[in-house]
Design a protein around this motif. Structure first.
Motif, PDB file in Angstrom:
ATOM      1  N   PHE A  83       2.259  13.733   2.322  1.00 30.69           N
ATOM      2  CA  PHE A  83       2.324  12.336   2.754  1.00 30.69           C
ATOM      3  C   PHE A  83       2.639  12.276   4.236  1.00 30.69           C
ATOM      4  CE2 PHE A  83       6.743  13.362   2.485  1.00 30.69           C
ATOM      5  CZ  PHE A  83       7.406  12.489   3.350  1.00 30.69           C
ATOM      6  N   GLY A  84       2.428  11.092   4.830  1.00 32.65           N
ATOM      7  CA  GLY A  84       2.802  10.915   6.224  1.00 32.65           C
ATOM      8  C   GLY A  84       1.882   9.963   6.955  1.00 32.65           C
ATOM      9  N   PRO A  85       2.113   9.776   8.258  1.00 29.20           N
ATOM     10  CA  PRO A  85       1.265   8.892   9.066  1.00 29.20           C
ATOM     11  C   PRO A  85      -0.200   9.305   9.001  1.00 29.20           C
ATOM     12  CG  PRO A  85       3.250   9.471  10.278  1.00 29.20           C
ATOM     13  CD  PRO A  85       3.251  10.323   9.037  1.00 29.20           C
ATOM     14  N   SER A 123       8.273  13.393 -11.701  1.00 25.69           N
ATOM     15  CA  SER A 123       8.827  13.862 -10.430  1.00 25.69           C
ATOM     16  C   SER A 123       7.789  14.634  -9.631  1.00 25.69           C
ATOM     17  CB  SER A 123      10.061  14.733 -10.671  1.00 25.69           C
ATOM     18  OG  SER A 123       9.734  15.868 -11.453  1.00 25.69           O
ATOM     19  N   ARG A 124       7.947  14.579  -8.308  1.00 26.47           N
ATOM     20  CA  ARG A 124       7.022  15.239  -7.390  1.00 26.47           C
ATOM     21  C   ARG A 124       7.783  15.932  -6.258  1.00 26.47           C
ATOM     22  NH1 ARG A 124       4.457  14.491 -11.232  1.00 26.47           N
ATOM     23  NH2 ARG A 124       2.499  13.335 -11.481  1.00 26.47           N
ATOM     24  N   ASP A 125       7.142  16.947  -5.693  1.00 26.93           N
ATOM     25  CA  ASP A 125       7.681  17.677  -4.548  1.00 26.93           C
ATOM     26  C   ASP A 125       6.931  17.169  -3.318  1.00 26.93           C
ATOM     27  OD1 ASP A 125       8.750  19.512  -2.762  1.00 26.93           O
ATOM     28  OD2 ASP A 125       8.479  21.233  -4.096  1.00 26.93           O
ATOM     29  N   PHE A 126       7.418  16.086  -2.729  1.00 29.29           N
ATOM     30  CA  PHE A 126       6.726  15.469  -1.603  1.00 29.29           C
ATOM     31  C   PHE A 126       6.883  16.317  -0.338  1.00 29.29           C
ATOM     32  CE2 PHE A 126       7.657  11.836  -4.411  1.00 29.29           C
ATOM     33  CZ  PHE A 126       6.369  11.330  -4.565  1.00 29.29           C
ATOM     34  N   THR A 127       5.778  16.513   0.373  1.00 23.03           N
ATOM     35  CA  THR A 127       5.764  17.373   1.552  1.00 23.03           C
ATOM     36  C   THR A 127       5.179  16.615   2.735  1.00 23.03           C
ATOM     37  OG1 THR A 127       5.275  19.196   0.022  1.00 23.03           O
ATOM     38  CG2 THR A 127       5.169  19.688   2.375  1.00 23.03           C
ATOM     39  N   TYR A 183      -8.236   5.627  -5.469  1.00 21.54           N
ATOM     40  CA  TYR A 183      -7.657   6.941  -5.731  1.00 21.54           C
ATOM     41  C   TYR A 183      -6.604   7.327  -4.694  1.00 21.54           C
ATOM     42  CZ  TYR A 183     -11.797   6.958  -8.655  1.00 21.54           C
ATOM     43  OH  TYR A 183     -12.757   6.617  -9.580  1.00 21.54           O
ATOM     44  N   ALA A 184      -5.976   6.326  -4.097  1.00 22.83           N
ATOM     45  CA  ALA A 184      -4.984   6.587  -3.058  1.00 22.83           C
ATOM     46  C   ALA A 184      -3.752   7.271  -3.635  1.00 22.83           C
ATOM     47  CB  ALA A 184      -4.587   5.275  -2.384  1.00 22.83           C
ATOM     48  N   ALA A 185      -3.055   8.034  -2.776  1.00 18.73           N
ATOM     49  CA  ALA A 185      -1.834   8.722  -3.172  1.00 18.73           C
ATOM     50  C   ALA A 185      -0.698   7.717  -3.346  1.00 18.73           C
ATOM     51  CB  ALA A 185      -1.469   9.767  -2.122  1.00 18.73           C
ATOM     52  N   VAL A 186       0.358   8.144  -4.034  1.00 16.76           N
ATOM     53  CA  VAL A 186       1.384   7.202  -4.462  1.00 16.76           C
ATOM     54  C   VAL A 186       2.189   6.623  -3.300  1.00 16.76           C
ATOM     55  CG1 VAL A 186       3.135   8.989  -4.915  1.00 16.76           C
ATOM     56  CG2 VAL A 186       3.225   6.807  -6.144  1.00 16.76           C
ATOM     57  N   ILE A 187       2.558   7.417  -2.298  1.00 11.48           N
ATOM     58  CA  ILE A 187       3.392   6.879  -1.222  1.00 11.48           C
ATOM     59  C   ILE A 187       2.671   5.794  -0.429  1.00 11.48           C
ATOM     60  CG2 ILE A 187       4.469   7.452   1.006  1.00 11.48           C
ATOM     61  CD1 ILE A 187       5.766   9.839  -0.297  1.00 11.48           C
ATOM     62  N   PRO A 188       1.440   5.999   0.029  1.00  9.46           N
ATOM     63  CA  PRO A 188       0.781   4.885   0.722  1.00  9.46           C
ATOM     64  C   PRO A 188       0.541   3.674  -0.173  1.00  9.46           C
ATOM     65  CG  PRO A 188      -0.735   6.723   0.432  1.00  9.46           C
ATOM     66  CD  PRO A 188       0.634   7.228   0.109  1.00  9.46           C
ATOM     67  N   ASP A 224      13.354  11.838   3.440  1.00 10.43           N
ATOM     68  CA  ASP A 224      13.931  10.641   4.048  1.00 10.43           C
ATOM     69  C   ASP A 224      13.423  10.439   5.477  1.00 10.43           C
ATOM     70  OD1 ASP A 224      15.909   8.421   3.749  1.00 10.43           O
ATOM     71  OD2 ASP A 224      16.814   9.412   5.479  1.00 10.43           O
ATOM     72  N   VAL A 225      13.427  11.493   6.286  1.00 12.55           N
ATOM     73  CA  VAL A 225      12.953  11.398   7.668  1.00 12.55           C
ATOM     74  C   VAL A 225      11.453  11.141   7.703  1.00 12.55           C
ATOM     75  CG1 VAL A 225      12.644  12.695   9.822  1.00 12.55           C
ATOM     76  CG2 VAL A 225      14.827  12.800   8.603  1.00 12.55           C
ATOM     77  N   GLY A 226      10.706  11.860   6.863  1.00  6.90           N
ATOM     78  CA  GLY A 226       9.260  11.667   6.812  1.00  6.90           C
ATOM     79  C   GLY A 226       8.882  10.281   6.332  1.00  6.90           C
ATOM     80  N   LEU A 227       9.637   9.764   5.376  1.00  6.89           N
ATOM     81  CA  LEU A 227       9.371   8.420   4.860  1.00  6.89           C
ATOM     82  C   LEU A 227       9.609   7.374   5.952  1.00  6.89           C
ATOM     83  CD1 LEU A 227       8.515   7.120   2.175  1.00  6.89           C
ATOM     84  CD2 LEU A 227      10.928   6.885   1.611  1.00  6.89           C
ATOM     85  N   SER A 228      10.660   7.559   6.737  1.00  7.72           N
ATOM     86  CA  SER A 228      10.939   6.637   7.833  1.00  7.72           C
ATOM     87  C   SER A 228       9.787   6.617   8.838  1.00  7.72           C
ATOM     88  CB  SER A 228      12.237   7.035   8.536  1.00  7.72           C
ATOM     89  OG  SER A 228      12.502   6.198   9.637  1.00  7.72           O
ATOM     90  N   ALA A 229       9.299   7.801   9.207  1.00  3.76           N
ATOM     91  CA  ALA A 229       8.182   7.885  10.154  1.00  3.76           C
ATOM     92  C   ALA A 229       6.920   7.254   9.575  1.00  3.76           C
ATOM     93  CB  ALA A 229       7.923   9.344  10.523  1.00  3.76           C
ATOM     94  N   THR A 230       6.704   7.441   8.282  1.00  2.92           N
ATOM     95  CA  THR A 230       5.517   6.896   7.629  1.00  2.92           C
ATOM     96  C   THR A 230       5.584   5.375   7.543  1.00  2.92           C
ATOM     97  OG1 THR A 230       5.378   8.936   6.323  1.00  2.92           O
ATOM     98  CG2 THR A 230       4.038   7.088   5.594  1.00  2.92           C
ATOM     99  N   ILE A 231       6.763   4.851   7.232  1.00  7.26           N
ATOM    100  CA  ILE A 231       6.942   3.395   7.193  1.00  7.26           C
ATOM    101  C   ILE A 231       6.709   2.797   8.573  1.00  7.26           C
ATOM    102  CG2 ILE A 231       8.643   1.556   6.889  1.00  7.26           C
ATOM    103  CD1 ILE A 231       9.851   3.271   4.610  1.00  7.26           C
ATOM    104  N   ASP A 232       7.243   3.446   9.605  1.00  7.99           N
ATOM    105  CA  ASP A 232       7.042   2.956  10.974  1.00  7.99           C
ATOM    106  C   ASP A 232       5.550   2.909  11.314  1.00  7.99           C
ATOM    107  OD1 ASP A 232       9.743   2.677  11.330  1.00  7.99           O
ATOM    108  OD2 ASP A 232       9.993   4.537  12.471  1.00  7.99           O
ATOM    109  N   TRP A 233       4.836   3.977  10.938  1.00  6.37           N
ATOM    110  CA  TRP A 233       3.400   4.034  11.229  1.00  6.37           C
ATOM    111  C   TRP A 233       2.644   2.962  10.451  1.00  6.37           C
ATOM    112  CZ3 TRP A 233      -0.705   4.928   7.922  1.00  6.37           C
ATOM    113  CH2 TRP A 233      -1.956   5.053   8.544  1.00  6.37           C
ATOM    114  N   MET A 234       2.922   2.854   9.144  1.00  3.58           N
ATOM    115  CA  MET A 234       2.162   1.904   8.338  1.00  3.58           C
ATOM    116  C   MET A 234       2.499   0.462   8.706  1.00  3.58           C
ATOM    117  SD  MET A 234       1.431   1.786   4.228  1.00  3.58           S
ATOM    118  CE  MET A 234       0.382   3.243   4.252  1.00  3.58           C
ATOM    119  N   THR A 235       3.719   0.206   9.146  1.00  2.00           N
ATOM    120  CA  THR A 235       4.096  -1.127   9.579  1.00  2.00           C
ATOM    121  C   THR A 235       3.204  -1.603  10.724  1.00  2.00           C
ATOM    122  OG1 THR A 235       6.400  -0.809   8.909  1.00  2.00           O
ATOM    123  CG2 THR A 235       5.981  -2.541  10.490  1.00  2.00           C
ATOM    124  N   ARG A 236       2.797  -0.673  11.565  1.00  3.15           N
ATOM    125  CA  ARG A 236       1.925  -1.020  12.679  1.00  3.15           C
ATOM    126  C   ARG A 236       0.486  -1.252  12.224  1.00  3.15           C
ATOM    127  NH1 ARG A 236       4.981   3.240  14.931  1.00  3.15           N
ATOM    128  NH2 ARG A 236       3.211   4.702  14.777  1.00  3.15           N
TER     129      ARG A 236
END
Length: 315
Positions: free
Chosen positions: A173-175, A209-213, A183-188, A295-307
């Protein structure tokens, strides 16, 4: 070094291209992508040579691969549900497509091939964490096609001395990873719903449960594999975390500062219940890689998707 990235206009591929070009002035990057899920916008302002076409097109693949030192093979037809609905296209893109890429590498003085497999190959095997030596028990045509991907690579290493390294990706996951398709992934999917004021759709009870990377960790590892020309057998590319979807939702609520509506739906056929990597092999092979936390990756992803999206006001 000349590197061809298949599927380079996609989420992981474009992040990798940015990493390669930012880290090494001596790297020449080529991309082949049919833009079925990737986008040229992902490669905007990147100095890559782009080939618009499918890896199943032998002529354009041969042209793109001519003279390369390495191939990072990320092109695939993703999604377990899509493969259940239409198994033949998944096989053609993922299994036959990989065979074409390996042939292209063999024709180019045994170019180093780093390629993407999937944690889905473990399937029904209940053992946790998932160590690479476990018996693979695929539950979907997609998982079977990814097992074929890595097994073809190992066969080419054995028969032709081709230098290969298959990675088993775990819920990257990520920006750069958008929802907006079936068929989108769960986090986005969760983030898009949360940021646009819609209920979060959960397939099943949310206790899977998942091992998010984080994608930054993934591309750091691939870059190290290329520069150090590392070869070997299937290697988990994840760091042994285990987060339920309900826990993930709680983390998103914490980051956004408000509760979220949730809709629980029927469990999807072919979905693995629990996934967690054993990272012993990865750690020993890449001791210098430090993972980005969820937690850090999720924060960066939220910041990116917010834009990228219209958002609702925080309550």
């Amino acid at each position: 070094m000349r590197v061809l990235v298949t599927g380079g206009a996609g989420f992981i591929g474009s992040n990798l291209c940015k990493k390669l070009l930012a880290q090494d002035d001596e790297i020449e990057v080529r991309v082949i992508d049919d833009l079925s899920s990737g986008s040229l916008a992902n490669l905007a302002e990147l100095d890559v040579q782009f080939f618009n076409g499918s890896i199943l097109d032998q002529e354009i693949l041969s042209t793109a691969a001519h003279g390369v030192d390495a191939i990072v093979h990320l092109a695939a037809l993703g999604s377990v549900p899509r493969s259940i609905s239409r198994p033949i296209p998944s096989h053609e893109a993922n299994a036959t497509g990989t065979l074409q890429v390996l042939e292209a590498a063999r024709a180019n003085h045994s170019a180093h091939v780093v390629l993407a497999s999937s944690s889905s190959v473990y399937g029904k095997n209940p053992t946790l964490p998932k160590v690479e030596t476990l018996q693979c028990m695929p539950m979907s045509p997609y998982a079977v096609s990814k097992l074929a991907t890595e097994q073809y690579a190992l066969a080419y290493a054995e028969c032709y001395d081709l230098p290969v390294l298959p990675f088993r990706f775990f819920n990257v996951f990520g920006p750069g990873q958008m929802a907006g398709h079936a068929y989108a992934a769960v986090i986005p999917v969760f983030l898009e719903a949360a940021l646009t004021g819609r209920p979060l759709p959960v397939n099943g009870d949310g206790e899977q449960s998942r091992d998010f990377t984080y994608v930054g960790t993934v591309v750091d590892t691939i870059h190290a594999a290329l520069t150090e020309r590392i070869t070997g057998g299937p290697t988990n590319l994840a760091f042994g975390t285990r987060t339920t979807l309900n826990e993930l939702i709680s983390m998103i609520e914490h980051h956004l500062g408000r509760p979220l509506d949730i809709v629980y739906r029927e469990r999807r056929s072919g979905d693995v219940r629990h996934s967690q990597a054993d990272n012993t092999l990865l750690r020993s092979t890449f001791p210098g890689i430090e993972p980005t936390s969820l937690d850090v990756g999720l924060s960066a992803t939220i910041d990116w998707m917010t834009r990228q999206l219209p958002t609702i006001p925080a309550s």
